[in-house]
Design an enzyme around this catalytic site. Structure first.
Site, PDB file in Angstrom:
ATOM      1  N   ASN A  77       0.885  -1.168   0.000  1.00  0.00           N
ATOM      2  CA  ASN A  77       0.000   0.000   0.000  1.00  0.00           C
ATOM      3  C   ASN A  77       0.925   1.221   0.000  1.00  0.00           C
ATOM      4  OD1 ASN A  77      -1.737   2.065   0.559  1.00  0.00           O
ATOM      5  ND2 ASN A  77      -2.709   1.097   2.327  1.00  0.00           N
ATOM      6  N   ARG A  98      -2.529  -2.007  -3.488  1.00  0.00           N
ATOM      7  CA  ARG A  98      -3.705  -1.165  -3.310  1.00  0.00           C
ATOM      8  C   ARG A  98      -3.553   0.026  -4.256  1.00  0.00           C
ATOM      9  NH1 ARG A  98      -5.065   3.343   1.013  1.00  0.00           N
ATOM     10  NH2 ARG A  98      -7.297   3.503   0.614  1.00  0.00           N
ATOM     11  N   HIS A 111     -12.349   3.398  -0.292  1.00  0.00           N
ATOM     12  CA  HIS A 111     -12.403   2.404   0.795  1.00  0.00           C
ATOM     13  C   HIS A 111     -13.244   1.198   0.373  1.00  0.00           C
ATOM     14  CE1 HIS A 111     -11.854   5.767   4.068  1.00  0.00           C
ATOM     15  NE2 HIS A 111     -10.683   5.306   3.666  1.00  0.00           N
ATOM     16  N   GLY A 170     -11.560   5.647   9.956  1.00  0.00           N
ATOM     17  CA  GLY A 170     -10.128   5.615  10.255  1.00  0.00           C
ATOM     18  C   GLY A 170      -9.616   7.045  10.192  1.00  0.00           C
ATOM     19  N   ASN A 171      -8.382   7.232   9.685  1.00  0.00           N
ATOM     20  CA  ASN A 171      -7.940   8.605   9.413  1.00  0.00           C
ATOM     21  C   ASN A 171      -8.825   9.195   8.326  1.00  0.00           C
ATOM     22  OD1 ASN A 171      -5.763   9.208  11.161  1.00  0.00           O
ATOM     23  ND2 ASN A 171      -4.552   7.667  10.068  1.00  0.00           N
ATOM     24  N   ARG A 203      -9.190  15.888   6.602  1.00  0.00           N
ATOM     25  CA  ARG A 203     -10.013  16.303   5.451  1.00  0.00           C
ATOM     26  C   ARG A 203     -11.361  16.831   5.916  1.00  0.00           C
ATOM     27  NH1 ARG A 203      -9.553  10.707   2.387  1.00  0.00           N
ATOM     28  NH2 ARG A 203      -7.616  10.249   3.453  1.00  0.00           N
ATOM     29  N   GLY A 241     -13.763   3.447  14.390  1.00  0.00           N
ATOM     30  CA  GLY A 241     -14.982   2.637  14.454  1.00  0.00           C
ATOM     31  C   GLY A 241     -14.821   1.408  15.327  1.00  0.00           C
ATOM     32  N   GLU A 242     -13.616   0.796  15.281  1.00  0.00           N
ATOM     33  CA  GLU A 242     -13.395  -0.419  16.065  1.00  0.00           C
ATOM     34  C   GLU A 242     -13.058  -0.122  17.523  1.00  0.00           C
ATOM     35  OE1 GLU A 242     -10.414  -2.848  14.033  1.00  0.00           O
ATOM     36  OE2 GLU A 242     -11.338  -2.301  12.132  1.00  0.00           O
ATOM     37  N   GLU A 260      -7.946  -4.872   5.066  1.00  0.00           N
ATOM     38  CA  GLU A 260      -7.804  -4.596   3.636  1.00  0.00           C
ATOM     39  C   GLU A 260      -6.671  -5.414   3.023  1.00  0.00           C
ATOM     40  OE1 GLU A 260      -8.068  -0.486   5.035  1.00  0.00           O
ATOM     41  OE2 GLU A 260      -8.829   0.024   3.048  1.00  0.00           O
TER      42      GLU A 260
HETATM   43  P1  ADP Z   1      -5.960   4.600   8.343  1.00  0.00           P
HETATM   44  O1  ADP Z   1      -7.026   5.371   7.648  1.00  0.00           O
HETATM   45  O2  ADP Z   1      -4.643   5.285   8.392  1.00  0.00           O
HETATM   46  O3  ADP Z   1      -5.884   3.130   7.981  1.00  0.00           O
HETATM   47  P2  ADP Z   1      -6.882   3.596  10.926  1.00  0.00           P
HETATM   48  O4  ADP Z   1      -8.021   2.780  10.479  1.00  0.00           O
HETATM   49  O5  ADP Z   1      -5.664   2.938  11.467  1.00  0.00           O
HETATM   50  O6  ADP Z   1      -6.460   4.676   9.844  1.00  0.00           O
HETATM   51  O7  ADP Z   1      -7.454   4.611  12.055  1.00  0.00           O
HETATM   52  C1  ADP Z   1      -6.645   5.556  12.650  1.00  0.00           C
HETATM   53  C2  ADP Z   1      -7.485   6.324  13.646  1.00  0.00           C
HETATM   54  O8  ADP Z   1      -7.988   5.411  14.634  1.00  0.00           O
HETATM   55  C3  ADP Z   1      -6.705   7.397  14.403  1.00  0.00           C
HETATM   56  O9  ADP Z   1      -7.464   8.589  14.468  1.00  0.00           O
HETATM   57  C4  ADP Z   1      -6.565   6.782  15.775  1.00  0.00           C
HETATM   58  O10 ADP Z   1      -6.499   7.759  16.785  1.00  0.00           O
HETATM   59  C5  ADP Z   1      -7.858   6.011  15.896  1.00  0.00           C
HETATM   60  N1  ADP Z   1      -7.755   5.039  16.987  1.00  0.00           N
HETATM   61  C6  ADP Z   1      -6.912   3.994  17.091  1.00  0.00           C
HETATM   62  N2  ADP Z   1      -7.058   3.390  18.303  1.00  0.00           N
HETATM   63  C7  ADP Z   1      -8.005   4.092  18.978  1.00  0.00           C
HETATM   64  C8  ADP Z   1      -8.610   3.997  20.283  1.00  0.00           C
HETATM   65  N3  ADP Z   1      -8.257   3.018  21.124  1.00  0.00           N
HETATM   66  N4  ADP Z   1      -9.574   4.891  20.606  1.00  0.00           N
HETATM   67  C9  ADP Z   1      -9.934   5.863  19.753  1.00  0.00           C
HETATM   68  N5  ADP Z   1      -9.394   6.013  18.522  1.00  0.00           N
HETATM   69  C10 ADP Z   1      -8.446   5.144  18.142  1.00  0.00           C
END
Ligand code: ADP
Length: 402
Positions: free
Chosen positions: A13, A94, A183, A213-214, A244, A335-336, A387
Site C-alpha cells: 500500500n 492497493r 475504501h 479511520g484517518n 479532510r 470505528g473499532e 484490507e
Molecule cells: P488509516 O485510515 O490510516 O488506515 P486507521 O483505520 O488505522 O487509519 O485509524 C486511525 C485512527 O484510529 C486514528 O485517528 C486513531 O487515533 C484512531 N484510533 C486507534 N485506536 C483508537 C482507540 N483506542 N480509541 C480511539 N481512537 C483510536
C-alpha cells in the site's frame, strides 16, 4: 474462500510518503511479516518491520519508493527470508483510483500501469505513489505477477442517481466527474464478514457500514451491492476526517480564492491536510482528540460534535435510501476502538429499532461482535477490517484463475 493454494502474497500500500506492506498467506490469513516505511523523501525516514514477535526499527533517509522497497527487502533478508525466493504467488497493490476503467482486480502490464498513471489526474495525491510502488515492485520481483486492487472498484455500479453530480452534464462527461467512492475494499470485505457473522446471505441484508479511520466513509449496501457512499470524485467528500473537511459548500472554494488570495494548490492542501478534526482542534488523531476533550478543550469538543453530527446525517440518509436497515457496522481505527463514537452516533434512535448495549459496547474483543441488545430489530456490529487480507485474496484468486 478456498483459494486452492497456500502460497504467500506480498501486499503493498504505497502512499505519497510511505509504504505499508504485509507478507501473508491468504488462505489461512496467517501474516508472516508486516511493516511500514515512513517519511520517504524527507531528511529523516525510517522503517519498522515486524515478524514472528520480533520488531526491528531503522532510521535513515529514504530517497524514493524504490529505495523504500529495497529497504523492505533488506529487512526480510535480515530476518532470514529472501523475498525473491519466497515462492511469492503474487504482489497485490492497493490502487486508489480506478476511474471508469478498472473495476476488478487487474493483472498489471505496461498498458495497465500507464492507465493507472493517467488516472492520476483524478487522484493526484494517491495514484502517482501507487504507480511508483508498482514500478519498484516490478523491478525487484520481475517474475512475480503484480495485481492492482482498486479502492473505487466496489462502487463502480452505483445507481445513476447516486453517482451523478448535478452539474453541466457535458462538463462532467468531459472530465470524468462522478461519484466514484473509496475504501471499497474495506466496505466489501466488512459487509461480507457481517453476513457471515449473522449467518445470513448478503442478498438478504440491508446494511450500513461506517469505515472510520484517518479517512472515513459510509456506505449503504442492499443485497451485497452498494447503493450509495459518502466519498465522491475524490476521497475528500462526505464524513469529517482526520485532516479532510468532508462535505462543504462548493462555494467556499471560489470564495477562498477571491477573498483569502489562496491559489488552487493552497485550497487543495487546506481541505485535504489542514481541515477535518485537525483544522477544528489542532489534532488529527482521535486518541489525541479524546485527551483534549477530557481536559476540557472547547475546540476539541466542537470538532467531536461536528464529527458526530455528520455521521448521523449519513445514517439518516442511508436509512431512507435503503428503506430500512437490518445491520449497522463500525470498522477501522475509530470505528473499532471508540465506544463513545458508536454510542453518540446512535443515541436516541430506539424508535428506529437502533440501540447500543452499554456493556457490549465497551468490550475490547478484536473479533467481529454485536453491540446491540439481542432483541433489538437492527443489529449493530463492530467488525475489524482487513484490507491487506482482502487484497491478497483478490490477487491470488486472479492469478490462480489465469
Ligand atoms: P488509516 O485510515 O490510516 O488506515 P486507521 O483505520 O488505522 O487509519 O485509524 C486511525 C485512527 O484510529 C486514528 O485517528 C486513531 O487515533 C484512531 N484510533 C486507534 N485506536 C483508537 C482507540 N483506542 N480509541 C480511539 N481512537 C483510536
Amino acid at each position: 474462500m478456498d483459494l486452492g493454494t497456500d502460497d504467500p502474497v506480498l501486499v503493498l500500500n504505497s502512499g505519497s510518503s510511505s509504504i505499508k506492506y504485509q507478507l501473508l498467506h491468504p488462505r489461512t490469513s496467517e501474516v508472516v511479516a508486516a511493516g511500514i516505511v515512513e517519511r520517504i523523501g524527507e531528511p529523516e525516514g525510517g522503517i519498522e518491520h515486524r515478524t514472528g514477535g520480533q520488531r526491528i526499527e531503522q532510521r535513515e533517509p529514504i530517497a524514493d519508493h524504490s529505495a523504500g522497497l529495497r529497504l523492505v527487502f533488506e529487512m526480510f533478508a535480515r530476518t532470514g527470508r529472501d523475498l525473491t525466493r519466497a515462492g511469492l504467488r503474487a504482489v497485490g497493490h492497493r490502487v486508489v483510483h480506478g476511474g471508469e476503467v478498472f473495476y476488478r482486480p487487474t493483472l498489471i502490464d505496461d498498458e495497465v500501469l500507464a492507465t493507472i498513471d493517467e488516472l492520476s489526474v483524478l487522484a493526484p495525491l494517491h495514484n502517482p505513489a501507487n504507480v511508483a510502488g508498482i514500478r519498484s515492485a516490478r523491478a525487484l520481483l520481475p517474475g512475480v505477477p503484480q495485481v492492482a486492487v482498486f479502492d473505487t472498484a466496489f462502487f463502480h455500479g452505483l445507481p445513476a442517481a447516486a453517482k451523478t453530480y448535478a452539474i453541466d452534464a457535458k462538463v462532467a462527461a468531459a472530465h470524468g466527474i462522478r461519484r466514484y467512492g473509496f475504501h471499497g475494499t474495506s466496505h466489501e470485505y466488512v459487509s461480507g464478514q457481517v453476513a457471515q457473522f449473522l449467518g445470513r446471505e448478503p442478498a438478504q441484508l440491508n446494511q450500513i457500514v461506517f469505515h472510520l479511520g484517518n479517512g472515513a466513509s459510509a456506505s449503504a449496501i442492499r443485497g451485497g451491492r452498494p447503493i450509495d457512499t459518502s466519498m465522491g470524485l475524490t476521497p475528500l467528500e462526505g464524513l469529517v476526517m482526520g485532516t479532510r473537511s468532508g462535505d462543504l459548500d462548493p462555494g467556499i472554494v471560489p470564495h477562498l480564492m477571491r477573498s483569502a488570495g489562496l491559489d488552487i494548490d493552497a485550497v487543495d492542501a487546506l481541505l485535504n491536510r489542514d481541515s477535518g478534526l485537525k483544522g477544528l482542534s489542532g489534532v488529527n488523531d482521535f486518541r489525541a482528540l479524546q485527551e483534549l476533550i477530557d481536559a476540557g478543550d472547547p475546540a476539541a469538543r466542537l470538532a467531536y460534535d461536528v464529527y458526530i453530527h455528520r455521521l448521523r446525517h449519513y445514517l439518516g440518509a442511508y436509512l431512507i435510501d435503503l428503506g430500512g436497515v437490518d445491520v449497522l457496522t463500525f470498522t477501522a481505527g475509530v470505528g473499532e476502538n471508540s465506544p463513545a463514537v458508536r454510542a453518540d452516533a446512535l443515541a436516541g434512535l430506539q424508535r428506529f429499532g437502533i440501540a447500543v448495549d452499554p456493556v457490549r459496547n465497551v468490550a475490547k474483543d478484536r473479533v467481529a461482535r454485536r453491540i446491540s441488545p439481542d432483541d433489538a430489530p437492527v443489529a449493530v456490529l463492530v467488525v475489524p477490517t482487513n484490507e491487506e487480507l482482502a487484497i491478497a485474496r483478490a490477487a491470488l484468486a486472479l492469478v490462480i484463475q489465469d
